[in-house]
Design a protein around this motif. Structure first.
Motif, PDB file in Angstrom:
ATOM      1  N   SER A 384       0.812  -1.232   0.042  1.00  0.00           N
ATOM      2  CA  SER A 384       0.007   0.014  -0.062  1.00  0.00           C
ATOM      3  C   SER A 384       0.823   1.181   0.159  1.00  0.00           C
ATOM      4  N   GLU A 385       0.173   2.402  -0.396  1.00  0.00           N
ATOM      5  CA  GLU A 385       1.219   3.700  -0.415  1.00  0.00           C
ATOM      6  C   GLU A 385       1.246   4.028   1.036  1.00  0.00           C
ATOM      7  N   GLU A 386       0.430   3.769   1.902  1.00  0.00           N
ATOM      8  CA  GLU A 386       0.657   4.145   3.285  1.00  0.00           C
ATOM      9  C   GLU A 386       2.005   3.349   3.977  1.00  0.00           C
ATOM     10  N   GLU A 387       2.125   2.045   3.473  1.00  0.00           N
ATOM     11  CA  GLU A 387       3.348   1.272   3.861  1.00  0.00           C
ATOM     12  C   GLU A 387       4.846   2.233   3.453  1.00  0.00           C
ATOM     13  N   ILE A 388       4.431   2.631   2.128  1.00  0.00           N
ATOM     14  CA  ILE A 388       5.722   3.359   1.594  1.00  0.00           C
ATOM     15  C   ILE A 388       6.028   4.711   1.908  1.00  0.00           C
ATOM     16  N   PHE A 389       5.034   5.411   2.478  1.00  0.00           N
ATOM     17  CA  PHE A 389       5.466   6.594   3.272  1.00  0.00           C
ATOM     18  C   PHE A 389       6.128   6.332   4.624  1.00  0.00           C
ATOM     19  N   ALA A 390       5.419   5.307   5.150  1.00  0.00           N
ATOM     20  CA  ALA A 390       6.001   4.804   6.548  1.00  0.00           C
ATOM     21  C   ALA A 390       7.456   4.660   6.358  1.00  0.00           C
ATOM     22  N   TYR A 391       7.862   3.762   5.398  1.00  0.00           N
ATOM     23  CA  TYR A 391       9.308   3.393   5.374  1.00  0.00           C
ATOM     24  C   TYR A 391      10.133   4.624   4.925  1.00  0.00           C
ATOM     25  N   LEU A 392       9.518   5.638   4.477  1.00  0.00           N
ATOM     26  CA  LEU A 392      10.268   6.778   4.187  1.00  0.00           C
ATOM     27  C   LEU A 392      10.378   7.809   5.568  1.00  0.00           C
ATOM     28  N   GLY A 393       9.427   7.575   6.452  1.00  0.00           N
ATOM     29  CA  GLY A 393       9.494   8.274   7.531  1.00  0.00           C
ATOM     30  C   GLY A 393       8.744   9.650   7.420  1.00  0.00           C
ATOM     31  N   LEU A 394       7.609   9.572   6.606  1.00  0.00           N
ATOM     32  CA  LEU A 394       7.013  10.659   6.048  1.00  0.00           C
ATOM     33  C   LEU A 394       5.219  10.296   6.736  1.00  0.00           C
ATOM     34  N   GLU A 395       4.818  11.372   6.990  1.00  0.00           N
ATOM     35  CA  GLU A 395       3.254  11.195   7.250  1.00  0.00           C
ATOM     36  C   GLU A 395       2.622  10.881   6.181  1.00  0.00           C
ATOM     37  N   TYR A 396       1.588  10.297   6.373  1.00  0.00           N
ATOM     38  CA  TYR A 396       0.791   9.839   4.954  1.00  0.00           C
ATOM     39  C   TYR A 396       0.014  10.867   4.300  1.00  0.00           C
ATOM     40  N   ILE A 397       0.350  11.135   3.231  1.00  0.00           N
ATOM     41  CA  ILE A 397      -0.483  12.334   2.421  1.00  0.00           C
ATOM     42  C   ILE A 397      -1.356  11.750   1.209  1.00  0.00           C
ATOM     43  N   PRO A 398      -2.810  11.895   1.663  1.00  0.00           N
ATOM     44  CA  PRO A 398      -3.558  11.334   0.614  1.00  0.00           C
ATOM     45  C   PRO A 398      -3.458  11.844  -0.494  1.00  0.00           C
ATOM     46  N   PRO A 399      -3.954  11.161  -1.845  1.00  0.00           N
ATOM     47  CA  PRO A 399      -3.784  11.877  -3.026  1.00  0.00           C
ATOM     48  C   PRO A 399      -4.248  13.202  -3.137  1.00  0.00           C
ATOM     49  N   SER A 400      -5.465  13.371  -2.781  1.00  0.00           N
ATOM     50  CA  SER A 400      -5.981  14.892  -2.926  1.00  0.00           C
ATOM     51  C   SER A 400      -5.156  15.875  -2.158  1.00  0.00           C
ATOM     52  N   GLU A 401      -4.008  15.545  -1.587  1.00  0.00           N
ATOM     53  CA  GLU A 401      -3.217  16.511  -0.967  1.00  0.00           C
ATOM     54  C   GLU A 401      -1.776  16.467  -1.484  1.00  0.00           C
ATOM     55  N   ARG A 402      -1.671  15.923  -2.566  1.00  0.00           N
ATOM     56  CA  ARG A 402      -0.426  15.607  -3.333  1.00  0.00           C
ATOM     57  C   ARG A 402      -0.303  16.825  -4.518  1.00  0.00           C
ATOM     58  N   ASN A 403      -1.176  17.722  -4.379  1.00  0.00           N
ATOM     59  CA  ASN A 403      -1.343  18.636  -5.481  1.00  0.00           C
ATOM     60  C   ASN A 403      -0.167  19.813  -5.465  1.00  0.00           C
ATOM     61  N   ALA A 404       1.046  19.292  -5.090  1.00  0.00           N
ATOM     62  CA  ALA A 404       2.115  20.428  -5.181  1.00  0.00           C
ATOM     63  C   ALA A 404       2.478  20.761  -6.468  1.00  0.00           C
TER      64      ALA A 404
END
Ligand code: GTP
Ligand code: MN
Ligand code: MN
Length: 404
Positions: A384-404
């Protein structure tokens, strides 16, 4: 006059992947200016400058309120001297003189028009401009040799430069699902790209296809494409084969940002309105002159004839029952699916920042295929995407909040 005490200072993380960037932007006057300069830099192959402006624009997109004074920006990351100058100009004068002169420049206009052709990048556009080609008419007259993609791009220029709506994306999603169901039961289709981030329009529609049983997805793309082609849904397609599994000892470490999935760049023929569900768009395709030229349209003079012809063209365009839409299809094995979804959801800057964070802050290499920990010298599996953010030591950011 606003005193400094009244001006709230923002505190913002320096990597875009640490921030929540929704679609509601309180500083579009500033982000539009910075994005235009970023685009201009990219069109001129000045990638470093392009990224710097993109980072500055992304930072402004993440601010919770409208900026009204330069003093609010003190201490913020990502804002170089040049970006600050542009922001100051907009805050003080309403517009940036650099942006205005760029917009008006002959070169920028030509680069926009020419790279607006599907299959034409900044380098090709630059070469044409050096040969005196600034617009589509001059391109057509020049006798330049165009490749298959560019010919298609030119043919469907207007359609492909018209934003794709969410409704159109959904209609295409149904077609892709049908295609996939017809060739391999149990296959799954995920909408990625801007539409997954909640955007209401896009320049294309992006799909990721997989199958829950590892290995079943091998060879899927040509079958899906063949089905779509047989049903008359494709105006253009170019499939590139998966090269990831071809390396000798399993997944090699990502050498570049380019992924190696089986991928299809295509142009769909999307039937408009009710006909969307039709599996035979071919049938209703021919527009007869009699359907458009009404009996009361009689031309007596040249001017009237000209008017009539213009009306005819406009009516013909409004009666056209299909339109061309750019669609990207990618096939991923289920074991890489989480990485592929993350990598294809974007935004482009968010992806770039994720990889920069992984490399610079975590000594890891992230791609759309895998995450490699360079310290432990091993791959980190994720479903899952959540696991990848966790490995990276990042707070999970949902798709709707990735509009950088
Ligand atoms: P619009 O299509 O303009 O609405 O925006 P978008 O965010 O959907 O952009 P685009 O369709 O260009 O790309 C979607 C996502 O796929 C972005 O995150 C890109 O970084 C990613 N992407 C595009 N091409 C490639 C590629 O060749 N390899 C990889 N790994 N990712 C890609
Ligand atoms: Mn897209
Ligand atoms: Mn795309």
């Amino acid at each position: 006059q606003i005193s400094e005490a009244e001006v709230a200072l923002f505190s913002v993380s320096s990597y875009a992947c640490q921030r929540r960037t929704t679609l509601d932007n309180h500083n579009s006057n500033l982000t539009d200016a910075l994005s235009l300069l970023a685009e201009n830099a990219e069109l001129n192959n000045e990638d470093g400058r392009g990224v710097a402006f993109r980072r500055a624009a992304a930072l402004m997109k993440a601010l919770p309120t409208q900026v009204i004074s330069m003093s609010q920006l003190r201490g913020l990351p990502c804002l170089g001297e040049h970006s600050l100058r542009v922001i100051k100009d907009v805050l003080e004068n309403g517009v940036s003189s650099e942006v205005e002169s760029t917009k008006q420049s002959k070169r920028y206009k030509a680069l926009k028009i020419l790279t607006g052709i599907f299959g034409v990048g900044a380098k090709t556009a630059d070469r044409w401009i050096r040969e005196g080609i600034y617009n589509l008419e001059q391109l057509r007259d020049s006798g330049q040799t165009l490749n298959r993609a560019q010919k298609s791009g030119l043919e469907h220029y207007d359609d492909l430069n018209e934003p794709v709506t969410k409704a159109e994306a959904d209609a295409i999603g149904e077609i892709v699902q049908k295609a996939v169901d017809s060739v391999l039961t149990g296959s799954q289709v995920a909408l990625t790209g801007g539409f997954r981030r909640g955007k209401l329009t896009g320049h294309d529609v992006d799909f990721l296809i997989t199958h829950p049983e590892e290995g079943k997805e091998v060879g899927l793309m040509p079958k899906v494409v063949a089905w779509l082609e047989s049903q008359g849904f494709l105006l253009y397609q170019k499939t590139t084969r998966n090269s990831y599994l071809e390396s000798k000892d399993g997944p090699a470490r990502p050498a570049s940002n380019m992924d190696r999935f089986e991928r299809c760049f295509s142009i769909f023929k999307l039937t408009k309105g009710k006909e969307q569900e039709s599996t035979q768009p071919e049938e209703q395709n021919d527009l007869k002159t009699k359907d458009v030229l009404r009996p009361h349209m009689q031309a007596d003079t040249d001017q009237q004839l000209c008017e009539l012809s213009k009306n005819y063209q406009m009516e013909a365009a409004s009666h056209k029952i299909w339109r061309a839409v750019r669609v990207d299809l990618v096939v991923s094995p289920i074991s890489q699916f989480a990485f592929a979804v993350l990598g294809w959801t974007g935004s482009k800057l968010f992806e770039r920042e994720l990889r920069r964070w992984a490399g610079h802050e975590k000594n890891m290499s992230l791609s759309s295929h895998a995450l490699f920990d360079n310290t432990q010298n091993k791959y980190l599996r994720a479903t899952s995407e959540e696991e990848i953010f966790a490995y990276l030591g990042l707070e999970y950011i949902p798709p709707s909040e990735r509009n950088a």
